[in-house]
Design a protein around this motif. Structure first.
Motif: not given
Ligand code: NAD
Length: 284
Positions: A73-88, A91-98
């Motif tokens: 839920d993008v309105s929930d800061k901790s859930s967004v932080v967890e999501m971005v960390d988990a997806i990166a 992908f072997d610690n890669h993220l280029d575009v959000m």
């Protein structure tokens, strides 16, 4: 060369889905972030992306990690932080575009807007973008700058790109959409602040401003406007389309080309911009 990785919020349907598919055709690895209730639809997008990856032109370029869905839920800061960390990390610690695409409409006459409506649309449309900017920037710094917040001496090195979803309503406010318009003005403002503050870190931030896009969101807007102004179902949409210079409703695919450009290297010198893709409605 390591393939680029992008996260798209609200990518289970509509504009976000189209962006995910378009970036997949460009060889991006894709993280889909959407509400848990959208898991089924996100799964369909994942299957479409896998088919794109299996085409000859992409499979010849080398292996791509399979797309992933992460509920948020993008309105929930901790859930967004967890999501971005988990997806990166998937992908072997890669993220280029959000891509902060998720958003909701809010339909009400200005004099009838409630504190609850204000709270909801601001938390999702503005808070969601802020949460995405913050979470992605931290991950860009962690993995693409070895954790360093030392400013670059010039802006030649881009380590991450943030792309926010604004709207024509972020350029010119509309009646019966006062809170939605205010939220999208705020998205434009956050985009400019982020561009200025994050440039020394090698992070760009831009926005796209769609017009009247034929997605579920406009079905909902049309139904709710009918309740407010009494026009028959379909009539509010029809009148809005008549205001477009190109005289047709916009498709998600009309937008995803611009977003792919903003996500790619050819836009490295563009930051802080809110670019309209609206068939000619707003001129500023
Ligand atoms: P849509 O309703 O088809 O899709 C929105 C997606 O966002 C859905 O998958 C939904 O589940 C997701 N979402 C909603 N709230 C969320 C939350 N709290 N957390 C995570 N995901 C959430 O709408 P769309 O037309 O594809 O809209 C996408 C973006 O485009 C929105 O930001 C919208 O404001 C913007 N936009 C749409 C139009 C239009 O005419 N449709 C015009 C201008 C801007």
């Amino acid at each position: 060369m390591t393939p680029k990785t992008a996260i798209i919020t609200g990518a289970a349907q509509g504009i976000g889905r189209s962006i995910a598919l378009r970036l997949a055709t460009k060889g991006f690895q894709i993280g889909i972030a959407d509400l848990e209730q959208q898991r089924g639809k996100a799964g369909e997008v994942i299957n479409e992306i896998k088919k794109i990856y299996a085409t000859d032109s992409l499979s010849a370029k080398g292996p791509l990690l399979p797309p992933v869905f992460y509920p948020v839920d993008v309105s929930d800061k901790s859930s967004v932080v967890e999501m971005v960390d988990a997806i990166a990390s998937k992908f072997d610690n890669h993220l280029d575009v959000m891509i902060n695409n998720a958003g909701i409409a809010s339909i009400s006459k200005l004099l009838d807007c409630t504190p609850e409506q204000l709270d909801k649309v601001m938390k999702i449309n503005v808070g969601g973008v802020l949460n995405g900017i913050q979470a992605a920037s931290k991950v860009f710094v962690k993995y693409n700058r070895n954790g360093s917040y030392e400013p670059y001496e010039n802006g030649n090195k881009i380590v991450g790109k943030i792309i926010n979803c604004c709207s024509i309503a972020g350029n010119e406010a509309f009646p019966i959409l006062p809170l939605y318009s205010a939220s999208k003005f705020a998205v434009k403002s956050l985009t400019q602040s982020a561009a200025k503050e994050l440039a020394p870190l090698g992070i760009t931030c831009n926005a796209y401003a769609p017009g009247i896009v034929l997605t579920k969101m406009w079905d909902h807007i049309d139904e709710e406007m009918h309740k407010v102004n009494g026009l028959p179902i379909g009539e509010n949409l029809k009148k809005s389309i008549e205001s477009i210079a190109l005289k047709r409703g916009e498709t998600p695919e009309d937008i995803s080309g611009l977003v792919a450009f903003l996500a790619g290297d050819e836009s490295d010198y563009i930051t802080g911009q809110n670019i309209s893709v609206d068939g000619g409605i707003c001129y500023n």
